[in-house]
Each structure stands twice: as C-alpha cells, then as structure tokens.
Design a protein around this motif. Structure first.
Motif, PDB file in Angstrom:
ATOM      1  N   PHE A 239       8.820   6.639 -34.219  1.00  0.00           N
ATOM      2  CA  PHE A 239       8.479   7.276 -35.539  1.00  0.00           C
ATOM      3  C   PHE A 239       9.102   7.247 -36.121  1.00  0.00           C
ATOM      4  O   PHE A 239       9.800   7.749 -36.325  1.00  0.00           O
ATOM      5  N   GLU A 240       9.709   6.225 -37.077  1.00  0.00           N
ATOM      6  CA  GLU A 240      11.184   5.722 -37.957  1.00  0.00           C
ATOM      7  C   GLU A 240      10.322   6.634 -38.819  1.00  0.00           C
ATOM      8  O   GLU A 240      11.773   7.932 -39.197  1.00  0.00           O
ATOM      9  N   GLY A 241       9.319   6.671 -39.467  1.00  0.00           N
ATOM     10  CA  GLY A 241       8.768   7.701 -40.659  1.00  0.00           C
ATOM     11  C   GLY A 241       8.956   9.210 -40.791  1.00  0.00           C
ATOM     12  O   GLY A 241       9.081   9.645 -42.014  1.00  0.00           O
ATOM     13  N   ILE A 242       8.985   9.564 -39.589  1.00  0.00           N
ATOM     14  CA  ILE A 242       8.650  11.046 -38.905  1.00  0.00           C
ATOM     15  C   ILE A 242      10.301  11.446 -39.214  1.00  0.00           C
ATOM     16  O   ILE A 242      10.714  11.355 -38.208  1.00  0.00           O
ATOM     17  N   GLU A 243      10.375  12.704 -39.636  1.00  0.00           N
ATOM     18  CA  GLU A 243      11.717  13.533 -39.442  1.00  0.00           C
ATOM     19  C   GLU A 243      11.786  14.640 -37.323  1.00  0.00           C
ATOM     20  O   GLU A 243      11.643  14.059 -36.583  1.00  0.00           O
ATOM     21  N   ARG A 244      12.954  13.729 -37.001  1.00  0.00           N
ATOM     22  CA  ARG A 244      13.245  14.609 -35.918  1.00  0.00           C
ATOM     23  C   ARG A 244      13.105  15.309 -35.336  1.00  0.00           C
ATOM     24  O   ARG A 244      12.367  16.083 -34.267  1.00  0.00           O
ATOM     25  N   THR A 245      12.998  16.637 -36.644  1.00  0.00           N
ATOM     26  CA  THR A 245      12.978  17.833 -36.493  1.00  0.00           C
ATOM     27  C   THR A 245      11.181  18.103 -35.965  1.00  0.00           C
ATOM     28  O   THR A 245      10.930  18.748 -35.172  1.00  0.00           O
ATOM     29  N   THR A 246      10.287  16.800 -36.306  1.00  0.00           N
ATOM     30  CA  THR A 246       9.159  17.736 -36.612  1.00  0.00           C
ATOM     31  C   THR A 246       9.304  16.885 -35.123  1.00  0.00           C
ATOM     32  O   THR A 246       7.706  17.682 -34.013  1.00  0.00           O
ATOM     33  N   LEU A 247       9.710  16.090 -34.820  1.00  0.00           N
ATOM     34  CA  LEU A 247       8.914  15.026 -33.207  1.00  0.00           C
ATOM     35  C   LEU A 247       9.108  16.207 -32.115  1.00  0.00           C
ATOM     36  O   LEU A 247       9.149  15.661 -30.958  1.00  0.00           O
ATOM     37  N   ASN A 248      11.108  16.379 -32.008  1.00  0.00           N
ATOM     38  CA  ASN A 248      11.255  17.620 -31.540  1.00  0.00           C
ATOM     39  C   ASN A 248       9.958  18.890 -31.677  1.00  0.00           C
ATOM     40  O   ASN A 248       9.837  19.280 -29.740  1.00  0.00           O
ATOM     41  N   SER A 249       9.321  19.790 -32.718  1.00  0.00           N
ATOM     42  CA  SER A 249       9.128  20.403 -32.110  1.00  0.00           C
ATOM     43  C   SER A 249       6.985  19.908 -32.167  1.00  0.00           C
ATOM     44  O   SER A 249       7.224  20.705 -30.863  1.00  0.00           O
ATOM     45  N   ILE A 250       6.849  19.025 -32.045  1.00  0.00           N
ATOM     46  CA  ILE A 250       5.762  18.598 -31.078  1.00  0.00           C
ATOM     47  C   ILE A 250       6.139  18.192 -29.658  1.00  0.00           C
ATOM     48  O   ILE A 250       5.222  18.673 -29.019  1.00  0.00           O
ATOM     49  N   TRP A 251       6.798  17.838 -29.249  1.00  0.00           N
ATOM     50  CA  TRP A 251       7.797  18.062 -27.736  1.00  0.00           C
ATOM     51  C   TRP A 251       7.427  19.087 -27.226  1.00  0.00           C
ATOM     52  O   TRP A 251       7.106  18.966 -26.189  1.00  0.00           O
ATOM     53  N   ALA A 252       8.830  19.505 -27.937  1.00  0.00           N
ATOM     54  CA  ALA A 252       7.930  21.522 -27.792  1.00  0.00           C
ATOM     55  C   ALA A 252       7.027  21.975 -27.231  1.00  0.00           C
ATOM     56  O   ALA A 252       6.756  22.443 -25.903  1.00  0.00           O
ATOM     57  N   GLN A 253       6.281  21.894 -28.051  1.00  0.00           N
ATOM     58  CA  GLN A 253       4.621  21.817 -28.117  1.00  0.00           C
ATOM     59  C   GLN A 253       4.370  21.733 -26.430  1.00  0.00           C
ATOM     60  O   GLN A 253       3.254  22.217 -25.840  1.00  0.00           O
ATOM     61  N   GLU A 254       4.128  20.455 -26.807  1.00  0.00           N
ATOM     62  CA  GLU A 254       3.460  19.993 -25.794  1.00  0.00           C
ATOM     63  C   GLU A 254       4.296  20.371 -23.637  1.00  0.00           C
ATOM     64  O   GLU A 254       3.398  20.406 -23.169  1.00  0.00           O
ATOM     65  N   MET A 255       5.546  20.789 -24.467  1.00  0.00           N
ATOM     66  CA  MET A 255       5.761  20.792 -22.855  1.00  0.00           C
ATOM     67  C   MET A 255       5.616  22.379 -22.712  1.00  0.00           C
ATOM     68  O   MET A 255       5.309  22.510 -21.765  1.00  0.00           O
ATOM     69  N   GLN A 256       5.320  23.272 -23.643  1.00  0.00           N
ATOM     70  CA  GLN A 256       5.310  24.638 -23.645  1.00  0.00           C
ATOM     71  C   GLN A 256       3.790  24.469 -23.052  1.00  0.00           C
ATOM     72  O   GLN A 256       3.662  25.698 -22.610  1.00  0.00           O
ATOM     73  N   LYS A 257       2.420  23.956 -23.256  1.00  0.00           N
ATOM     74  CA  LYS A 257       1.567  24.027 -23.087  1.00  0.00           C
ATOM     75  C   LYS A 257       1.551  23.264 -21.741  1.00  0.00           C
ATOM     76  O   LYS A 257       0.731  24.127 -20.177  1.00  0.00           O
ATOM     77  N   LYS A 258       2.460  22.686 -20.692  1.00  0.00           N
ATOM     78  CA  LYS A 258       2.934  21.907 -19.397  1.00  0.00           C
ATOM     79  C   LYS A 258       3.158  23.022 -18.428  1.00  0.00           C
ATOM     80  O   LYS A 258       2.766  22.986 -17.322  1.00  0.00           O
ATOM     81  N   VAL A 259       4.680  23.720 -19.528  1.00  0.00           N
ATOM     82  CA  VAL A 259       4.217  24.998 -18.232  1.00  0.00           C
ATOM     83  C   VAL A 259       3.987  25.991 -17.946  1.00  0.00           C
ATOM     84  O   VAL A 259       3.559  26.924 -17.286  1.00  0.00           O
ATOM     85  N   LYS A 260       2.505  26.810 -19.358  1.00  0.00           N
ATOM     86  CA  LYS A 260       1.940  27.156 -19.048  1.00  0.00           C
ATOM     87  C   LYS A 260       0.613  27.330 -18.309  1.00  0.00           C
ATOM     88  O   LYS A 260       0.020  27.565 -17.701  1.00  0.00           O
ATOM     89  N   LYS A 261       0.131  25.794 -18.568  1.00  0.00           N
ATOM     90  CA  LYS A 261      -0.578  25.339 -17.763  1.00  0.00           C
ATOM     91  C   LYS A 261      -0.629  25.173 -15.355  1.00  0.00           C
ATOM     92  O   LYS A 261      -0.851  25.726 -15.172  1.00  0.00           O
ATOM     93  N   ASN A 262       1.200  25.095 -15.810  1.00  0.00           N
ATOM     94  CA  ASN A 262       1.598  25.046 -14.448  1.00  0.00           C
ATOM     95  C   ASN A 262       2.586  25.854 -13.826  1.00  0.00           C
ATOM     96  O   ASN A 262       2.860  25.577 -12.853  1.00  0.00           O
TER      97      ASN A 262
END
Length: 144
Positions: free
Chosen positions: A29-52
């Motif tokens: 996703f070249e048009g999206i900033e790295r910080t935005t992608l990192n935030s989305i990944w961190a958010q998804e990881m947080q959901k997985k941690v809370k779930k498991n």
C-alpha cells in the motif's frame, strides 16, 4: 482512507504474511503512510490479544507455552524464539515475553511471589535476568 482500502489492509494483516508485517503493508500500500499502517496493525494486534489473553494466560496453557520455549532453547534454535513463537501464535511478542518471564520466575524462584512490578522491571532491564538465553530473547522483542 476509504473503507475498502482499510478492509484490504486488514485482510493482508489477517493473512499472516511472512516476515515483518508492517514492511509488507508498506510495500503493498504505497499511497498510505507507514505510521498509519503501523497503527492499523497495532490495533488489530490489540484486538487479538484481548480476545486470546485469558486462554493463553491460563496456568496450564502458560506452562505448555513455557515448555515449548524450553524445548526450543534445548534444541539450540537460533535467537528470536519468542518472536517466532508469537508470530506462530498470532500474539503480541511483548505479551509472550512477559508470559515466558513470569513462568521462568515461577519455575526457578519458588520461594518468591511473582509480581507485575518485578516482571516489568526485568522486561525493562534484561541484564537482571539470570538466564542468558531468556535475557537475549526478551531483549530481542524490544528490537521489533
């Protein structure tokens, strides 16, 4: 960012790409900033941690995970065991390091009561961890 693009990013994250997930996202996703992608990944990881969290931190499961870690160390796997285990479990490397460190203290220091502050102090200063291999592993998760 459009919803469709966001959903595509989530789809890539959930497909568990090999290697550094954020780097994979940046390349795809070249048009999206790295910080935005990192935030989305961190958010998804947080959901997985809370779930498991409760399932993984149950005493029998935690002991099993610690045994698996010890098996990898005994078989002389290269450094990065905790990071590889976390990726395989689709779990946070930091949370896994904390779990392994707690289990290490329970197994090797039965005369003390393991506290959160004690574990957090060891996470911040890995030189205080007596087990050399574990000290290196905990240090490596900070390098992600």
């Amino acid at each position: 960012m459009k919803l469709q693009q966001y959903e595509e990013v989530i789809q890539v994250i959930n497909s568990k790409p090999a290697g550094n997930i954020v780097a994979t996202l940046v390349n795809k996703f070249e048009g999206i900033e790295r910080t935005t992608l990192n935030s989305i990944w961190a958010q998804e990881m947080q959901k997985k941690v809370k779930k498991n969290f409760h399932r993984i931190h149950a005493q029998d499961k935690a002991s099993e995970i610690y045994s698996n870690y010890l098996s990898c160390v005994e078989s002389r796997d290269p450094p990065g065991i905790l990071v590889k285990m976390a990726l395989a479990m689709d779990y946070s490397p930091a949370m896994l390091a904390k779990l392994i460190l707690e289990q290490y203290l329970i197994a090797n220091c039965p005369h003390i009561i393991v506290s959160k502050s004690q574990v957090n102090r060891l996470l911040r200063d890995t030189t205080m961890i007596e087990d050399r291999d574990l000290s290196i592993e905990v240090y490596l998760f900070h390098r992600l």
